[in-house]
Design an enzyme around this catalytic site. Structure first.
Site, PDB file in Angstrom:
ATOM      1  N   SER A  40       0.824  -1.209   0.000  1.00 34.34           N
ATOM      2  CA  SER A  40       0.000   0.000   0.000  1.00 34.34           C
ATOM      3  C   SER A  40       0.856   1.255   0.000  1.00 34.34           C
ATOM      4  O   SER A  40       1.843   1.359   0.725  1.00 34.34           O
ATOM      5  CB  SER A  40      -0.914   0.008   1.234  1.00 34.34           C
ATOM      6  OG  SER A  40      -1.592   1.227   1.360  1.00 34.34           O
ATOM      7  N   ASP A  41       0.457   2.223  -0.831  1.00 32.99           N
ATOM      8  CA  ASP A  41       1.059   3.548  -0.766  1.00 32.99           C
ATOM      9  C   ASP A  41       0.826   4.142   0.614  1.00 32.99           C
ATOM     10  O   ASP A  41      -0.204   3.884   1.251  1.00 32.99           O
ATOM     11  CB  ASP A  41       0.405   4.482  -1.799  1.00 32.99           C
ATOM     12  CG  ASP A  41       1.068   4.361  -3.164  1.00 32.99           C
ATOM     13  OD1 ASP A  41       2.196   3.863  -3.208  1.00 32.99           O
ATOM     14  OD2 ASP A  41       0.441   4.742  -4.154  1.00 32.99           O
ATOM     15  N   LYS A  42       1.785   4.942   1.072  1.00 32.39           N
ATOM     16  CA  LYS A  42       1.580   5.667   2.335  1.00 32.39           C
ATOM     17  C   LYS A  42       0.730   6.901   2.098  1.00 32.39           C
ATOM     18  O   LYS A  42      -0.329   7.075   2.722  1.00 32.39           O
ATOM     19  CB  LYS A  42       2.923   6.064   2.948  1.00 32.39           C
ATOM     20  CG  LYS A  42       2.784   6.916   4.219  1.00 32.39           C
ATOM     21  CD  LYS A  42       4.118   7.371   4.739  1.00 32.39           C
ATOM     22  CE  LYS A  42       4.724   8.453   3.875  1.00 32.39           C
ATOM     23  NZ  LYS A  42       3.979   9.748   3.950  1.00 32.39           N
TER      24      LYS A  42
END
Length: 940
Positions: free
Chosen positions: A443-445
């Site tokens: 997941s992207d932050k």
């Protein structure tokens, strides 16, 4: 004085489309450059790759040659040189090569013949002078609404009409395939032996299943098309003097559009050489047009050159004027040259495995019965080959799961609608099933785990500058008209703090300054650059804004600045570096690498975690989903955010992924155990997915940028997050319309429920087939007894019709990723089929030898039993526990019991068979329901 200067410069910037001689020069230049670029890229791919590896290790940076091939060469080199220096050269070369392969899907390029045909089309476009009168638009204001509407009526919408399948041929396709062929053979045999009753029933069954499949899949396709319309391509266009967002389908020739990194070019357009603010730019656009020509490397496009619809902007930002739309575009007229490889999806492979197994056991047992009866009744009327063949083929038709593909497809289509209601749009139907199997989510932050609502905090400044300086320079070096969170935060804070930015007539003008050149953010270089003139002093200088480590290095290094970045990161703040050069004399080199840079300071940006992220990560753990955070931020910031989210601080820097000192297995193990990765670039994302997949994990990857596309395509399920670029959206399987991780979790839970519905149906259908075949195989060999063909066909029709509603049944969400375990599914089905066969023999012998019903009544008894037994089994197969843990949906209950009531009334009143009365019918159904529930529930 400054006003005159500013107006004069603006006049020089504005392209003059009224002069025919300039138009002709641009057209001629475009033709020449297009041919040169295409031939150079095509002929010298091997040389480029070789030079890239050599030049990457060469510390002597020579000035850029005017030749476009060398520019492209240097761009590919710098793209990796400016990233983490610890990345291994050979690994990066492999990853970039994989990125290019991923972009083209099957990795194959269009042949040289096709490139030649496309080039010929391009020359015809350039020679077409009929469009000149439509290309006189002022780049500062664009078309008026009235002009645009007139041209829309004249040229039509900017769409390429899709070749829709012939509905009749599509319907006929449902009469093809192994299952359909078996039914058709049975129908032909029934006609040959003149058994017209069976002939009519079998023919009716064939058409009923074809109609059901045709109608349901047509509905599913219509639903998916409606969902895809929500993902219509958008573009920024000047209309009535304002920069607005518009559906790409509404573009017309003469529209002024903006193209920036990540955009899919919405129509054929000519580059104007100016940016959104109206200032000239000497920069080129790097364009990936592999979908058109098969070129493996992006090509450079400068002012006056054409960029084509469906190309992807890989680097740069520039305004362009639309010259062709819809069917008249380059790709619109060359569509017939494009080959699209259709790969058999994972879901279709599963359906084929189940279908092939059922066909195999059916044909095997039926062949044995055929041989047995042919030998036993040889020389008698019952031994007639056609008569025996008719009997066994009817048995085959009744056993084969005709509706299997239709039921599973409808279940996924209904699931796609349910996901759409949760703002999860499915671009590929099989992704519904694949999402349920995801075990690792990268997941992207920013924007997914955090709010992506950046605000500025206290700045860190070098002694020579103040807060006004850093905000002014950062604003000048920010891209107008973009929705990027960092740019919006910088521009918003500067407009709030600086008086000179207030009460302006034009939001793109900066009083007292003129931007002569602007280079948008490059994710490889990690900076934005602008060339500026102070209109009061006529001082010319450059400004850069970007990643702190890059800006600090550019300014010659600063230990105090490095410590400041660490201090900001320890507080969860993200640093954004700003630097400028001294005055640039006309004689000085304009190369940024040769100028002397001064560090202005760091803007601090705060992006707090989402309030629900911590709880959602706990929910992910409960669902057996391993979430790994992927960010381009500093390691210390990544660890701080991970700590706030309740994650472990086992965060790896990107250089660990390509460490040549470690073995592949060691790197893979570190990747599996890590909770996240910091300072990653697109190649690293691809590498993470690759390593996890090699360990057998089903990987989901989120992304939003053009350079995320290779990783999104490589992942088992690519997820484009809310606010993503067009390129990321086109490379993904799923698009999220709402921000945050909660949407993904909703999607995973819904997909797991959908998977359970499909699994329960598959288990039920295989069990029914095994039970049906095993009972009649044994009873025919032992007693030469079978049901009349009309009753066998009726059982098959009722079974398939009733189970269509399983697509809307309430389902149980599993606590771990789902996976098709075909061996386990078949084994369990065989066990359940044997249990049902034992029940069937008990009924046969009890009613034959204990109750001693007539032969006609025995047909009725066994018809009612065989019809009801599988339907009651489905109440067991739909869950792994007791059926009341998740109650079935009302429609599901009504459908199942409705078919049994129909069968019961047939038995009571003797329709198509001899009547057995109320008492026997009710007792048979009650015994079936209670005994099957009691004995089977523990097996599951």
């Amino acid at each position: 004085m400054s006003n005159r200067s500013e107006n004069g410069d603006a006049t020089q910037e504005k392209p003059n489309f009224n002069q025919d001689n300039k138009d002709n020069e641009l057209i001629e230049k475009e033709q020449t450059n297009k041919r040169n670029d295409d031939s150079s890229v095509s002929d010298n791919k091997g040389e480029l790759a070789e030079k890239e590896q050599v030049n990457k290790r060469d510390d002597d940076n020579s000035s850029v040659n005017n030749n476009k091939n060398e520019l492209a060469e240097k761009e590919q080199i710098n793209k990796r040189d400016d990233n983490d220096s610890s990345v291994n050269n050979n690994k990066e070369g492999e990853l970039v090569e994989k990125e290019q392969i991923s972009k083209r899907g099957d990795g194959s390029s269009v042949s040289n013949n096709k490139e030649g045909e496309l080039a010929e089309l391009n020359e015809k476009d350039d020679d077409d002078s009929s469009m000149k009168e439509y290309l006189q638009t002022d780049p500062k204001t664009g078309l008026t609404t009235e002009e645009a509407q007139q041209r829309l009526n004249q040229f039509g919408r900017n769409e390429i009409s899709e070749a829709k399948p012939n509905l009749f041929l599509k319907f006929v396709s449902y009469f093809r395939g192994p299952i359909a062929y078996l039914i058709e053979v049975a129908c032909i045999v029934a006609g040959v032996v003149k058994d017209w009753v069976d002939f009519g029933i079998i023919l009716g069954l064939l058409f009923v299943n074809a109609f059901i499949g045709f109608i349901e899949e047509t509905r599913a396709e219509s639903a998916l098309e409606a969902l895809k319309k929500t993902l219509a391509l958008k573009t920024k266009v000047w209309r009535d003097g304002k920069l607005i967002e518009l559906d790409a389908a509404e573009l017309v020739p003469g529209d002024i559009i903006t193209l920036r990194i990540g955009n899919i070019v919405p129509a054929d357009a000519k580059l104007l050489g100016v940016n959104v603010s109206g200032s000239e730019t000497s920069e080129y656009l790097m364009v990936d047009q592999s979908a058109l020509t098969g070129e493996s490397l992006p090509v450079n496009r400068n002012k006056g050159e054409i960029v084509y619809s469906s190309s992807i902007i890989k680097q740069g930002q520039m305004m362009a004027i639309v010259v062709k739309t819809g069917q008249n575009t380059y790709i619109g007229r060359a569509a017939s040259l494009m080959n699209v490889a259709v790969d058999q999806g994972h879901f279709q492979k599963v359906v084929n495995k189940i279908g092939n197994f059922l066909i195999l056991i059916t044909v095997t047992l039926v062949v044995i019965i055929f041989i047995y009866q042919a030998v036993k009744f040889r020389g008698t009327s019952e031994g007639n080959i056609l008569v025996i063949l008719q009997h066994v083929l009817v048995l085959t038709v009744a056993a084969i799961p005709v509706g299997l593909p239709t039921v599973l497809s409808v279940t996924m289509a209904v699931g796609a609608k349910q996901l759409a209601a949760k703002k999860v749009i499915i671009r590929r139907l099989a992704a519904v099933e694949e999402l349920s199997a995801v075990s690792v989510l990268c997941s992207d932050k920013t924007g997914t785990l955090t709010l992506n609502e950046l605000s500025t905090d206290e700045s860190w400044l070098t002694p020579s500058y103040n807060e006004t300086d850093i905000f002014l320079y950062a604003y000048i070096c920010s891209e107008p008209g973009t929705d990027d969170a960092i740019e919006l935060a910088v521009r918003g804070s500067a407009e709030e703090k600086l008086d000179i930015l207030k009460n302006r007539e034009n939001d793109h003008d900066i009083p007292g300054f003129k931007v002569t050149s602007f280079t948008p953010f490059n994710p490889a270089k990690k900076l934005t650059e602008a060339t500026v003139i102070n209109l009061e002093t006529q001082e010319k200088f450059k400004i850069v804004k970007g990643a702190p480590q890059v800006i600090t290095k550019l300014a010659g290094g600063n230990r105090e600045a490095d410590q400041a970045v660490i201090n900001l990161a320890s507080r969860g703040l993200r640093a954004l570096g700003v630097a400028r050069t001294n005055s640039i004399n006309p004689s000085d080199s304009d190369d940024s690498q040769q100028l002397k840079w001064e560090l202005v300071g760091f803007l601090s940006l705060l992006d707090p975690p989402r309030p629900d992220s911590k709880d959602i990560l706990k929910k992910c753990e409960e669902l057996g989903l391993n979430v790994k955070m992927v960010t381009g931020d500093q390691l210390i910031i990544a660890k701080e955010v991970a700590h706030r989210l309740g994650m472990s601080r086992v965060i790896l820097e990107s250089n660990h992924l390509v460490d040549s000192a470690k073995s592949e297995d060691e790197v893979t193990e570190h990747c599996v155990k890590a909770d996240g990765f910091a300072q990653v670039i697109p190649e690293h994302k691809y590498r993470v997915v690759e390593l996890l997949q090699k360990k057998g994990y089903v990987v989901g990857m989120t992304g939003d940028g053009v350079n995320d596309a290779p990783a999104l395509k490589r992942a088992d399920v690519g997820i484009a997050v809310s606010g993503c670029t067009d390129a990321a959206r086109s490379a993904s399987d799923i698009v999220l319309l709402a921000p945050g991780l909660a949407t993904i979790i909703d999607g995973i839970m819904t997909s797991r429920a959908i998977f359970q519905r499909m699994r329960s149906y598959a288990l039920y259908r295989i069990t029914s087939t095994v039970h049906f075949l095993l009972f009649f195989f044994c009873i025919i060999l032992a007693k030469d007894w079978t049901l009349p063909a009309v009753l066998l066909i009726l059982i098959a029709m009722l079974n398939d019709a009733a189970t269509l509603v399983i697509s809307v049944d309430n389902a149980q969400v599993s606590g771990s990723p789902d996976k098709w375990r075909i061996g386990q599914l078949i084994t369990l089905s065989i066990i359940l089929g044997i249990i049902l066969t034992m029940f069937s023999f008990a009924h046969f012998f009890i009613f034959s030898y204990v109750i001693k019903v007539t032969q006609g009544q025995l047909y009725t008894v066994m018809y009612l039993h065989i019809s009801s037994a599988p339907h009651f089994v489905i109440f067991s197969t739909r869950l792994t526990g007791y059926f009341w843990e998740v109650l079935p949906s009302p429609l599901f209950v009504i459908s199942i019991f409705g078919t049994q009531i129909f069968a019961m009334f047939m038995s009571i009143f003797g329709v198509l068979t001899e009547a057995i009365g109320w008492v026997k019918s009710i007792i048979i159904l009650a015994v079936r329901f209670l005994s099957i529930r009691t004995l089977l529930i523990r097996c599951l």
